[in-house]
Design a protein around this motif. Structure first.
Motif, short mmCIF file in Angstrom:
data_model
loop_
_atom_site.label_atom_id
_atom_site.label_comp_id
_atom_site.label_asym_id
_atom_site.label_seq_id
_atom_site.Cartn_x
_atom_site.Cartn_y
_atom_site.Cartn_z
N GLY A 137 106.34 39.19 103.29
CA GLY A 137 107.36 39.94 103.52
C GLY A 137 108.58 38.98 102.88
N ILE A 140 108.80 38.84 99.35
CA ILE A 140 109.40 40.25 98.72
C ILE A 140 111.04 40.24 98.99
N ALA A 141 111.20 39.97 100.06
CA ALA A 141 112.71 40.35 100.85
C ALA A 141 113.78 39.21 99.71
N ALA A 144 114.09 40.08 96.08
CA ALA A 144 114.60 41.35 96.28
C ALA A 144 116.02 41.03 96.20
N ARG A 148 119.17 41.68 93.57
CA ARG A 148 120.61 42.55 93.85
C ARG A 148 121.66 41.87 93.95
N GLU A 156 118.42 48.95 97.49
CA GLU A 156 117.46 48.10 98.31
C GLU A 156 115.97 48.56 97.88
N ARG A 160 113.22 46.12 96.34
CA ARG A 160 111.72 45.75 96.79
C ARG A 160 110.53 45.98 95.75
N ASP A 161 110.65 47.25 95.13
CA ASP A 161 109.53 47.68 94.59
C ASP A 161 109.36 46.68 93.30
N ALA A 163 110.51 43.67 93.10
CA ALA A 163 110.27 42.44 93.62
C ALA A 163 108.71 42.29 93.95
N ALA A 164 108.27 43.38 94.22
CA ALA A 164 106.80 43.37 94.55
C ALA A 164 105.86 43.15 93.31
#
Length: 218
Positions: A137, A140-141, A144, A148, A156, A160-161, A163-164
């Motif tokens: 978490g 990814i946060a 992300a 951005r 957002e 996150r997608d 970033a994964a």
């Protein structure tokens, strides 16, 4: 009762003096090295003290048992992740997408030795799913947020997608470099190139132009 047995629910001692804080860092670094090399279960309190060049009593003064050492290491690793990703987000404002891709790979190289025992800790603990989810978490946060900053028009959910995908690419590259995944001499460089192309393709449409409008806006 052996050196790895639980000794009640006493919490770790938080040293107030600089010398004590330095000793705790040395003990945790030694524990992290050993657990990364041998695994959590095989590592003993006596070995941690010996690796740190400390007396066993010094180790028990700060940590009542090995579980307390593990708790402190998890918190330490999570704090490192938070700090590194916060710094990444600040840098991202000055980076192009392909430069950000390279910085993310650089982050992988610098972060892994600092949190090297996290995998061993997760595998050994009953709360490993919670720890793994927390670590993922944060990653990814953090990624992300940097995406951005680099591409302000990115929403957002999409950030996150992406970033994964980036996180998994970084993990594969680490495995290739460690020879834990099938590869060839030039394989890691090809993955780096793919990583740059992917981020440039996904972020460039959401970059701000000189008039403040993103390329993705009409």
């Amino acid at each position: 009762m052996d050196s790895n047995s639980s000794r009640g629910k006493r919490t770790s001692l938080q040293p107030q003096r600089a010398a004590g804080r330095q000793r705790v860092e040395e003990l945790l670094e030694a524990a992290s090295d050993l657990m990364a090399e041998r695994g959590y279960e095989a590592t003993t309190m006596a070995e941690i003290a010996a690796r740190a060049g400390a007396k066993i009593g010094s180790l028990y003064r700060f940590f009542p048992n090995k579980e307390a050492v593990a708790d402190a290491l998890v918190q330490r690793h999570i704090a490192i992740l938070e700090d590194e990703y916060e710094a990444l987000a600040k840098r991202a404002a000055t980076l192009s997408p392909d430069a950000l891709a390279d910085v993310l790979i650089e982050l992988l190289v610098t972060l892994h030795p600092r949190v090297k025992s996290l995998s061993a800790l997760m595998e050994a603990r009953t709360d490993k799913t919670e720890i793994r989810d927390r670590a993922r978490g944060h990653a990814i946060a953090g990624i992300a947020a940097a995406l951005r900053v680099c591409a302000p028009g990115l929403d957002e959910a999409l950030a996150r997608d992406i970033a994964a995908v980036v996180l998994n690419t970084m993990k594969v590259l680490r495995s290739m470099l460690a020879k834990d995944a099938p590869t060839t001499p030039g394989g890691p460089d090809e993955l780096r190139r793919m990583h740059r192309l992917y981020l440039t393709d996904r972020l460039q449409p959401f970059r701000r132009t000189s008039d403040g409008i993103t390329d993705a806006e009409p």
